[in-house]
Design an enzyme around this catalytic site. Sequence first.
Site, short mmCIF file in Angstrom:
data_model
loop_
_atom_site.label_atom_id
_atom_site.label_comp_id
_atom_site.label_asym_id
_atom_site.label_seq_id
_atom_site.Cartn_x
_atom_site.Cartn_y
_atom_site.Cartn_z
N GLN A 4 -26.97 29.54 -45.96
CA GLN A 4 -28.54 29.18 -46.61
C GLN A 4 -29.03 27.93 -46.62
O GLN A 4 -29.65 27.36 -47.44
CB GLN A 4 -28.12 29.45 -48.25
N SER A 5 -28.71 27.51 -45.27
CA SER A 5 -29.34 25.97 -45.25
C SER A 5 -31.25 26.03 -45.26
O SER A 5 -31.52 26.71 -44.49
CB SER A 5 -28.89 25.56 -43.59
N ASN A 6 -31.39 24.91 -45.98
CA ASN A 6 -32.84 24.82 -46.20
C ASN A 6 -33.45 24.18 -44.73
O ASN A 6 -34.53 24.25 -44.44
CB ASN A 6 -33.15 23.97 -47.20
#
Length: 340
Positions: free
Chosen positions: A85-87
């Site tokens: 879920q890396s921004n």
Amino acid sequence: MQHTPTTILSAFPKVSLLEGATPIQRLYGLERALDCTGRQIEVYIKHDDAARLGQGGNKLRKLEYLLGDALAQGADVIITTGGIQSNHARLTAAACARLGLRCELVLASAVDNSEYDYHHNGNLVLNDLFGAHLHHANSQMPADKVIEQLQQRLQAEGHHPYFIPTGGSVALGCLGYVEAALEIAAQEQEMGVTFDAIHVANGSSGTHAGLLAGFELLGRPRHVQAHSVLHTLQATTETTQTLRQQTLHLLGQAATTPVMAIHINPAQMGSAYGMVTAEMKRCLRLLAQTEGLLIDPVYSGKAFAGMVHDIETGVLAPNSRVLFVMTGGTPALYAYHNLL
Ligand SMILES: *Cc1c(COP(=O)(O)O)cnc(C)c1O
């Protein structure tokens, strides 16, 4: 030419991904809920979550300098890496779309979370919409191996790949937060306010280190209170010190003190990176229900809980003005919704 902080920064190639200074807003509703008025505490946020590009977030400031460098070097493909879920991955994908660069994302499972939405919703939906190519790393095939193979394959095909490490947290990326420090100082002047403390999340440390270096470049070191959410206190402190020194070095400045007192509070991390905490959930809802504003559950939610704690328990002295840097990450709300 005069060597002002601004001219020193302007020597570095940069692409424009933001739309000027991000606004600072005072949180009157939150102040009322936290009984700040009697104590003359003022709470402000800086909207680094607000940009049209890719739904915004702190990684855009770093990407302005990193992608500026990539283009200056003639890159045509960007490779970066992060958690599922890396921004940072999502914003790299969005920025690449705008700049016409191909984007390769190498994502690894960093959190013990088997929820369907964690693996399919949130940032992952957006990476796909932005046209990024996804590669999954795992224990048999770790991220650095995947990246190495990808680089070799792309080079063999005649491409010029440019690699951006996790979170964009290298000295060049930190320049984005050096610039943010200059921006905050200018906004303080305009507003006639001086912030006694600036609170921010610390993950891969580039945001915190960049702010520290920026205020030092201005000759005015400040109390930047970070809340660590990824690594141990010791590891986070070491990385932040190192990045701060490397950033000052890149700017041609000697650090005013080799090791300055830096403020990192590890109390809000909970059991591990990306795992929800009761305090994060309470404070995320508090902000949503007093201001109609959203923060993410992994970074700013925990950091915000740390600042709320300081206000509620009197760590923050009466008659203080405090600034919280909103760093974005709200797409993760949809990946975490079952846990909130
Ligand atoms: C990456 C990130 C942070 C932490 O920034 P670092 O520079 O890695 O310390 C904070 N908030 C959000 C939403 C992020 O995506």
